[in-house]
Write an enzyme that holds these catalytic residues in place. Structure first.
Site, PDB file in Angstrom:
ATOM      1  CE  LYS A 189       4.845  -5.090  11.040  1.00 28.96           C
ATOM      2  NZ  LYS A 189       3.885  -5.419   9.983  1.00 28.96           N
ATOM      3  CD  GLU A 239      -7.679  -2.670   0.228  1.00 31.98           C
ATOM      4  OE1 GLU A 239      -7.257  -3.004   1.355  1.00 31.98           O
ATOM      5  OE2 GLU A 239      -7.266  -1.653  -0.374  1.00 31.98           O
ATOM      6  NE  ARG A 260      -8.518   0.998   1.319  1.00 31.91           N
ATOM      7  CZ  ARG A 260      -7.287   0.992   1.826  1.00 31.91           C
ATOM      8  NH1 ARG A 260      -6.478   1.995   1.606  1.00 31.91           N
ATOM      9  NH2 ARG A 260      -6.863  -0.018   2.550  1.00 31.91           N
TER      10      ARG A 260
END
Length: 616
Positions: free
Chosen positions: A278, A362, A390
């Protein structure tokens, strides 16, 4: 020499030119995001992968579904948007996420995580049903595998038999690295062309006879047992995928070869596992990938922000949590892969045993909070408004039915700016109001956030949501003493009702109207639910005109509910004006631009009030 422009044809590039192109893409992304802000580290890590996909597939018909979408910057540069890339995330410019309305090469909108395999499988099934000819790919990354939906999709896709390619961009946030040199060596051998061709031919010969099929099954079991011990990749193959990897995600030549093999030589679902870094290619982002996940404008040479960050609501939330934790031993914090974004860095350091990062999950976070509350802990789930969506089922089923005192710090409520449609927190006002027993509080300044969160932790007997905007506070200052609403100004011509971040614009509009001899009562709601509707209806009835201003969609808005209550209470106002974002999705842009677009800036609210007063 490779030139990065809209006429570039990736399929015509040599391996050396593809490497050169990757460098150009990184340079353009760093240069642009340094000016516009945006998601940088994730996209830098996916450059070689994106170039390889474009070398092998025709994305004008083949479907590439991103998960998550902020990996897509290099894809945008390779699909006719180099000339407008400087408008990234600006009002009227291109989105920071895939957007089919921008280009047919953007297969699907992708702002949230973990859904790409499910979407891609649906596309593959449609292709088969319609007897069409194109390839379908799902590109997962950046924690998408921490979401349960990803595994639901993988399980179904692997068993479907549909030819599709799932690319797992593993940058260390989703899948643990394989341990040991032997595992790496075996993975390398398994990806050689000779091995792949032998495997295909061997399977074909063995399938020809019953004895061969029995021998193949026996050898396959032995091989799987050995491989499980060394490579730890059996999960994907058990699901039904042809597993390839792990491989170097920054070797564009190797990635191109493997994608061609997966496209042309394999008819089953394929999972290509690539390892990436990353922030690859930009030292500040490699050193601090979380910091450069999403950034504002910065100095390219150093990575330092151009404008120092100021304390915001998230900071105040985190500081208040730390203070309350000293007083409440059972207080716990939960977040869904948003520790820094929700202001919980300091809490996580001070109280590691009371801090829980559940990943991009979530629904699980809400259910986990319900379990904690049922057994006597005091859970506070810090979550962005658009991500709490969600967890709606768990909010109803696991929290509300039992009346559990779970507290939700609903961050990024209202218009959030440059992330656009997928991230604006404009729906929670409506859907939280449908939850029986839910208390929804809306602070309009930092001090009110402290007061409301403190009240929720110390006194709430059921679920509470404290919703607050992104960024800093405005000019309004107040406190919370439990009152459901307060009158900030008295007037005789109309009643203006508002809450949260919109209070400043309404007060400014009232001052503008006062100079024009139009007198407005301004009511600030502290509680969006439960609400003293009877008292509000009586107040509106005194002057006969209502204007409600709020950063949320029309359906389920407080103004809409108040208008219904007026009718139910027999109060028939001369006019009802609802200022909100309407029943639509809102594009990207600065919050200031979007408030003007939606008619929620002071000038627009004042004009709406003038029209209301002038109406016969």
């Amino acid at each position: 020499m490779v030139k990065l422009d809209d006429s570039l044809d990736c399929k015509a590039l040599s391996d050396e030119e593809a490497v050169e192109l990757c460098g150009l893409l990184r340079g353009k992304m760093i240069e642009t995001v340094a000016e516009t802000g945006g998601h940088l580290a994730s996209g830098l890590g996916a450059v070689e992968l994106t170039v390889a996909v474009h070398r092998v597939f025709d994305l004008s018909k083949d479907r590439l579904v991103f998960d998550v979408g902020h990996q897509c910057y290099s894809h945008k540069l390779l699909t006719g948007r180099t000339g407008v890339f400087h408008t990234l995330r600006n009002f009227g410019g291109i989105s920071g996420y895939p957007k089919p309305s921008e280009s047919q090469t953007d297969a699907f909108i992708a702002g949230h995580a973990s859904n790409a395999v499910s979407v891609a499988l649906g596309m593959a099934c449609s292709r088969t049903l319609r007897e069409e000819d194109y390839h379908v790919l799902a590109l997962l990354g950046d924690g998408a595998m921490t979401g349960g939906l990803a595994y639901e999709g993988l399980s179904n896709a692997g068993q479907s038999g549909e030819h599709m390619i799932v690319i797992l961009n593993d940058n260390g946030m989703s899948i643990s690295p394989n341990v040991g040199g032997l595992g790496r060596r075996l993975a390398h051998q398994r990806l050689k062309p000779q091995y792949l061709n032998f495997k295909k031919g061997y399977r074909k010969v063995m399938d020809a006879t019953a004895v061969g099929r029995a021998l193949y099954r026996f050898n396959h079991k032995v091989k799987t047992a050995i491989k499980d011990a060394l490579l730890h990749c059996s999960m994907f193959e058990d699901m039904g995928f042809t597993y390839m990897g792990p491989v170097d995600g920054h070797n564009v030549k190797l990635l191109t070869r493997l994608l061609r093999y997966a496209k042309d030589e394999v008819s089953t679902p394929v999972l290509l596992h690539v390892r990436t870094v990353k922030g690859k290619g930009y030292p500040p982002a490699e050193a601090a990938p979380d910091k450069f996940h999403g950034v504002g404008p910065f100095e390219p040479a150093t990575g330092a922000p151009k404008t120092p960050s100021k304390p915001g609501y998230s900071t105040v939330f985190g500081e208040t949590m730390c203070r309350l934790a000293l007083e409440e031993s059972g207080l716990c914090a939960i977040t869904a892969a948003m520790q820094a974004g929700t202001g919980l860095d300091r809490f996580a350091r001070m109280y590691p045993e009371r801090f829980f990062d559940v990943g991009i999950a979530e629904g699980h976070g809400v259910a986990m909070a319900a379990g904690m509350a049922k057994q006597g802990a005091k859970p506070v789930f810090a979550v962005y408004s658009s991500f709490l969506q969600r967890g709606y089922d768990m909010l109803l089923h696991d929290v509300a039915i039992s009346g559990l005192p779970v507290i939700f710090g609903v961050d990024r409520a209202g218009l959030v700016g440059e992330d656009g449609e997928t991230h604006h927190g404009i729906f929670d006002v409506g859907y939280l109001a449908t939850v029986p027993g839910m208390t929804v509080l809306a602070p309009a300044c930092f001090h009110e956030l402290e007061d409301m969160l403190t009240w929720a932790v110390k006194h709430a007997a059921g679920p509470v949501a404290v919703r607050y905007p992104r960024g800093g506070e405005g000019t309004y200052r107040g406190g919370y003493d439990g009152a459901e609403w307060v009158t900030l100004r008295q007037g005789k011509d109309l009643t203006m009702v508002t809450y949260g971040a919109t209070v400043d614009a309404v007060l400014t509009a009232a001052e503008m109207l006062e100079r024009e001899k139009i007198s407005a009562t301004v009511v600030k709601l502290n509680n969006l639910t439960p609400t003293d509707w009877s008292g509000l209806c009586g107040l509106v009835g005194q002057n006969g005109r209502l204007l409600a201003a709020e950063e949320c969609v029309l359906t389920g808005s407080v103004g809409q509910r108040l208008a219904a209550q007026l009718a139910m209470h027999g109060v028939l106002p001369r006019s009802v004006t609802l200022c909100n974002t309407g029943d639509r999705f809102i594009t990207q842009g600065s919050v200031r631009e979007l408030r003007k677009l939606c008619g929620l800036d002071a000038d627009s609210i004042a004009e709406a009030a003038r029209r209301a007063v002038a109406r016969p």
